[in-house]
Scaffold this active site. Sequence first.
Site, PDB file in Angstrom:
ATOM      1  N   LYS A 111      65.462 -16.320   5.411  1.00  0.00           N
ATOM      2  CA  LYS A 111      65.699 -16.762   6.718  1.00  0.00           C
ATOM      3  C   LYS A 111      67.363 -17.174   6.697  1.00  0.00           C
ATOM      4  O   LYS A 111      68.195 -16.915   7.567  1.00  0.00           O
ATOM      5  CB  LYS A 111      65.051 -18.109   7.073  1.00  0.00           C
ATOM      6  N   LYS A 194      53.399   0.196   9.324  1.00  0.00           N
ATOM      7  CA  LYS A 194      52.543  -0.553  10.335  1.00  0.00           C
ATOM      8  C   LYS A 194      53.406  -0.671  11.775  1.00  0.00           C
ATOM      9  O   LYS A 194      54.395  -0.682  11.705  1.00  0.00           O
ATOM     10  CB  LYS A 194      51.833  -1.701   9.815  1.00  0.00           C
ATOM     11  N   LYS A 197      57.230  -4.686  16.588  1.00  0.00           N
ATOM     12  CA  LYS A 197      58.054  -4.570  17.434  1.00  0.00           C
ATOM     13  C   LYS A 197      59.567  -4.214  16.647  1.00  0.00           C
ATOM     14  O   LYS A 197      60.565  -3.954  17.628  1.00  0.00           O
ATOM     15  CB  LYS A 197      57.831  -5.736  18.154  1.00  0.00           C
TER      16      LYS A 197
END
Length: 331
Positions: A111, A194, A197
């Site tokens: 992050k 896979k 979005k």
Amino acid sequence: METVVSGIRPTGRLHLGNYFGAVVNFVKLQSQYRCFFFIADYHSLTTHPHPSDLHGTVRQVLAEYLACGLDPNQCTLYRQSDVPETAELYLFLNMLAYVGELERSASFKEKVRAQPDNVNAGLLTYPVLMTADIIIHRAHKVPVGKDQIPHLEMARNFAERFNRMYGENFFPLPQPLGTEGEPIKVPGLDGSGKMGKSEGEGNAIFLSDDEATIQRKVMKAVTDAGPTQPHQPKSPPVANLFTLLKLVSSPDTVHHFEQAYNNCTIRYGEMKKQLAADIAAFTAPIRQRIDAFKNDDALLRRVLEEGQKKARASASATLAEVRRLIGFRKF
Ligand code: TRP
């Protein structure tokens, strides 16, 4: 009965990958365990969402999970910020979590890389808040994907540290709860991995996509030049389309296209048309329910009020014990 807790990140619309990968499992679990499912809106503040976006995404995921079959009469479905006991437990647990171990967490490092201009302390203590979410109901099991296993390991560490520090086996150490059998991996439409979005517009089919959108996305799915020999192994993009077909179409349909592939008469355009129609038929009733729930403020309010009541009853019982164990007592 064992207790299960899981958090739902309010990040936009659900796609078929989320549906078969996680949501179906939640729906199953609610009849087998004492389940708490919550919308993790405190967690989402680490990325500083705009206030109206925050509200909008909570509405969206709430409507979508209800539409998929989470039943407030079977499970406790609530919004994290409606249970402020979570924040209090988070405060206590922060006193037990060491800065060093939080900094070493792979997801924190990732992050920091993803948002270098906003490395706030909430990001660092994300696993502490997640621990509070879980142990506030003294949960035994947590249905999470592979990516969350390190977080769950930290949750066990913090729970164990609390138990050791305050001399009681108060918190169960939460274990990951896998799905029965192989987890279902839903491929995307771009021919590679896979469904997700972030892999670009067109790779994912959302539950709320209308028929025309589904058709447009499926017709654009990556394929190959077609088989030239009987029983030729399938290329990854084509194998992906067959995987999707198996999820939404009848066995007869799957068999028909398998056969056509194996004797080299397949026309991918035809298969895609069928796949798009079957996906649309599968998602149409869900989409209709999403629309109905999304526009029913009275119902959403009732669901959250009911969820809050049940979740706070459980959370405040835990907090009363926690305060006592730590040494906060009445005179
Ligand atoms: N971290 C989880 C995710 O990214 C969401 C989450 C927050 C969660 N708190 C939780 C999951 C507690 C399970 C239990 O998907």
